[in-house]
Design a protein around this motif. Structure first.
Motif, PDB file in Angstrom:
ATOM      1  N   SER A 243       0.883  -1.316  -0.071  1.00 22.52           N
ATOM      2  CA  SER A 243      -0.096   0.047  -0.040  1.00 22.52           C
ATOM      3  C   SER A 243       0.849   1.389   0.098  1.00 22.52           C
ATOM      4  N   ILE A 244       0.555   2.236  -0.895  1.00 16.53           N
ATOM      5  CA  ILE A 244       1.537   3.233  -0.918  1.00 16.53           C
ATOM      6  C   ILE A 244       0.880   4.503   0.118  1.00 16.53           C
ATOM      7  N   LEU A 245       1.867   5.005   0.884  1.00 18.13           N
ATOM      8  CA  LEU A 245       1.321   6.176   1.975  1.00 18.13           C
ATOM      9  C   LEU A 245       1.714   7.328   1.353  1.00 18.13           C
ATOM     10  N   LYS A 246       0.878   7.877   1.050  1.00 18.32           N
ATOM     11  CA  LYS A 246       1.051   9.325   0.188  1.00 18.32           C
ATOM     12  C   LYS A 246       0.928  10.312   1.304  1.00 18.32           C
TER      13      LYS A 246
ATOM     14  N   GLU B  94       1.093  -0.520  -7.517  1.00 18.73           N
ATOM     15  CA  GLU B  94      -0.222   0.190  -7.818  1.00 18.73           C
ATOM     16  C   GLU B  94      -0.814  -0.185  -9.242  1.00 18.73           C
ATOM     17  N   PRO B  95      -1.873  -0.188  -9.450  1.00 14.86           N
ATOM     18  CA  PRO B  95      -2.178  -0.266 -10.751  1.00 14.86           C
ATOM     19  C   PRO B  95      -1.765   0.719 -11.935  1.00 14.86           C
ATOM     20  N   CYS B  96      -1.471   0.324 -13.180  1.00 15.52           N
ATOM     21  CA  CYS B  96      -1.328   1.381 -14.009  1.00 15.52           C
ATOM     22  C   CYS B  96       0.419   1.524 -14.109  1.00 15.52           C
ATOM     23  N   THR B  97       1.041   0.660 -13.431  1.00 11.24           N
ATOM     24  CA  THR B  97       2.326   1.117 -13.211  1.00 11.24           C
ATOM     25  C   THR B  97       3.294   0.474 -14.473  1.00 11.24           C
ATOM     26  N   ARG B  98       4.422   0.704 -14.850  1.00  8.87           N
ATOM     27  CA  ARG B  98       5.298   0.201 -15.684  1.00  8.87           C
ATOM     28  C   ARG B  98       5.538  -1.082 -15.370  1.00  8.87           C
ATOM     29  N   ILE B  99       5.723  -2.183 -16.092  1.00 11.56           N
ATOM     30  CA  ILE B  99       6.271  -3.414 -15.659  1.00 11.56           C
ATOM     31  C   ILE B  99       7.302  -3.673 -16.564  1.00 11.56           C
ATOM     32  N   VAL B 100       8.450  -4.679 -15.983  1.00 12.00           N
ATOM     33  CA  VAL B 100       9.614  -4.988 -16.258  1.00 12.00           C
ATOM     34  C   VAL B 100       9.699  -6.412 -16.469  1.00 12.00           C
TER      35      VAL B 100
END
Ligand SMILES: Nc1ncnc2c1ncn2[C@@H]1O[C@H](COP(=O)(O)OP(=O)(O)OP(=O)(O)O)[C@@H](O)[C@H]1O
Length: 510
Positions: free
Chosen positions: A46-49, A309-315
């Motif tokens: 979970s990203i804390l912003k 998170e959704p929509c991130t770049r994948i490698v």
């Protein structure tokens, strides 16, 4: 409930409005108060912003215009239950985020270490946090005897602390697999170069080289340059200890397996999120297949996310058993890969000799006699897509190799299962076309782009792709090409002098 992966001690006196619960953390114990101190908990993936926007941020600094609407992201990744969590921080602000008085490069993730001090420059008092791997023992804060002794990773793994006076290797393990360990690394030259900025992090994969085996993984990776394929910077062959070091980009969002793993099982993600990931994997496959390279071990664990998170770049990572057919255009015969994801024509070690002629995959036998080609990667992508859409691995059975073989032999996909209920017909058909037993009838990477599930959304997917890739490649990589500066959050810009860390030594150097 998942254990916290780290804590942020709030060093700035909080005003009563500056903590908000956020959608990603709602319901989770995201804050703890001990002895008048507030600790924000970092929960797995979970990203804390932190920032000014009460719609997007978990910790709100609404009063100060020098803080961007979202100023920085902080998150924790757990490779598996037995590993030590990795926590990261990324600055996305106009005025900068500082760790231990050094400014972070914008849009670049950095590993957080115990006791790191995080400062956000403001017009008034600086806003500060301390990162803690665990909460202090409140009974006796001075007592360190209970703290874990960290084993000497270098001698346990028989690896070097420093390579050719060019690279430092930290004792932090990011992940491990059958062939090697992946650790955090730093470029030595960056120490001098980044006097003000924090040193960028890299990853190094250390592989035990079998005698007389060449470093194929490094050789293949050095030929490739694509935003969806792991980028390598340097390799070193330690002949004394039979170790190969591959220095590469650190991809900080964890792997797709950990991302989908919730509790004991894998969970499905939305069709849109799946589509965006599949689109990127297809781009990478199209690129490597066009150059005669076959990955041969495509699976959830080898797909890395730039952020959880959704929509991130994948490698795509781990080219350990990839094959380069560009020099000699032949088919392959070696049985390799992970059974769960393995195409039938590749064959399974357990059954190649006793494969049953009467099974519904009779043609498979011919194919396996004739070898196989890059379509084996497309089958694996079919398995991955099936898992993302339903949370179910199509041929897994009880997990034993025999059960997987039996299920692949039958080759039947069961779309009557509940998780498929809300999935679009085109998506099901796409999975079917990828998990086609006859490799000749299976789509290749180019045809996969033309399938209606993808082609219908091509324009939107390409827009998302360009935007996401531009925003996750580091500023240096996109310099001159991008309009990312125009997209910076609207906030008050501090003068240059205010950006200098509040630290005498630093000031002297500037
Ligand atoms: N560049 C990287 N950045 C961040 N994490 C990484 C990176 N490379 C690898 N990892 C992590 O380490 C794990 C193991 O790496 P990798 O798959 O390359 O090792 P391996 O020994 O070849 O594994 P396998 O058993 O799958 O063959 C990955 O699943 C991933 O979580």
């Amino acid at each position: 409930m998942s254990r916290p992966l780290g804590y942020l001690e709030v060093l700035t006196k909080p005003s009563k409005n500056n903590f908000v619960s956020c959608p990603t953390l709602s319901g989770l114990p995201s804050k703890e108060r001990r002895k008048d101190k507030d600790y924000l908990k970092l929960v797995k993936h979970s990203i804390l912003k932190i920032g000014r926007s009460n719609k997007e941020c978990d910790f709100l600094l609404a009063d100060d215009p020098s803080i961007s609407s979202v100023h920085c992201h902080i998150w924790g990744i757990l490779f598996d239950d037995s590993s030590v969590p990795m926590c990261y921080i990324k600055d996305v602000s106009l005025n900068g985020t500082f760790v231990n008085s050094k400014r972070l490069e914008r849009e670049t993730a950095y590993v957080l270490n115990d006791n790191d001090l995080i400062d956000l420059p403001t017009l008034g008092n600086a806003v500060s946090f301390r990162f803690l791997e665990s909460l202090p023992d409140l009974e006796d804060p001075e007592d360190t005897s209970a703290r874990k002794e960290t084993p000497d990773i270098y001698s346990t793994l028989n690896i070097k602390k420093s390579v050719e006076n060019k690279w430092d290797i930290s004792p932090r393990i990011i992940g491990n697999g059958t062939f090697g360990n992946v650790l955090v690394a730093f470029k030595k030259s960056e120490i001098v170069a980044s006097d003000v900025y924090s040193r960028p992090n890299f990853a190094v994969k250390v592989i035990k080289l079998r005698k007389y085996k060449v470093d194929k993984e490094a050789k293949i990776l050095l030929k490739l340059n694509h935003p969806n394929i792991i980028k390598i910077h340097y390799t070193f062959n330690d002949l004394m200890n039979n170790n190969l070091y591959i220095f590469q980009d650190l991809i900080p969002g964890g792997d797709l397996f950990s991302y989908l793993a919730k509790g004991e099982c894998l969970t499905a993600i939305s069709e849109t999120e799946t589509l965006i990931i599949v689109y990127q994997i297809l781009k990478a496959l199209h690129y490597i297949h066009g150059r005669g390279i076959v990955h041969r071990d495509l699976k959830l664990d080898n797909i890395l996310l730039c952020s959880p998170e959704p929509c991130t770049r994948i490698v795509l990572a781990d080219f350990g058993i990839a094959k380069d057919l560009s020099l000699k255009n032949t088919r392959m015969n070696t049985i390799v890969g992970t059974p769960e994801y393995c195409a039938p024509e590749v064959g399974f070690k357990a059954t190649r000799s006793i494969i049953d002629q009467s099974c519904s995959r009779a043609n498979t036998i011919d194919q396996s006699m004739n070898g196989y080609d890059s379509k084996c990667d497309i089958w694996s992508l079919g398995v991955i897509t099936h898992i993302m859409l339903t949370g179910i691995s199509p041929f897994y059975g009880d997990g034993s190799e025999n059960s997987i073989i039996q299920n692949v032999k039958r080759g039947k996909l069961d779309f009557s299962m509940k998780p498929w209920n809300n999935v679009n017909h085109n998506a099901k058909q796409f999975v079917e076309k990828l998990l086609e037993i006859d490799a000749d009838k299976r789509l290749d990477s180019k045809q996969s782009f033309q399938h209606p599930w993808i082609s219908r959304y091509q324009t939107q997917l390409e827009k998302i792709y360009q935007k996401k890739i531009m925003s996750t490649l580091s500023a240096a990589e996109i310099e001159g090409k991008a309009d990312w500066k125009r997209r910076l959050p609207k906030c008050v810009s501090l003068s240059n002098s205010s950006l200098i860390p509040n630290n005498k030594k630093q000031r002297k150097n500037i």
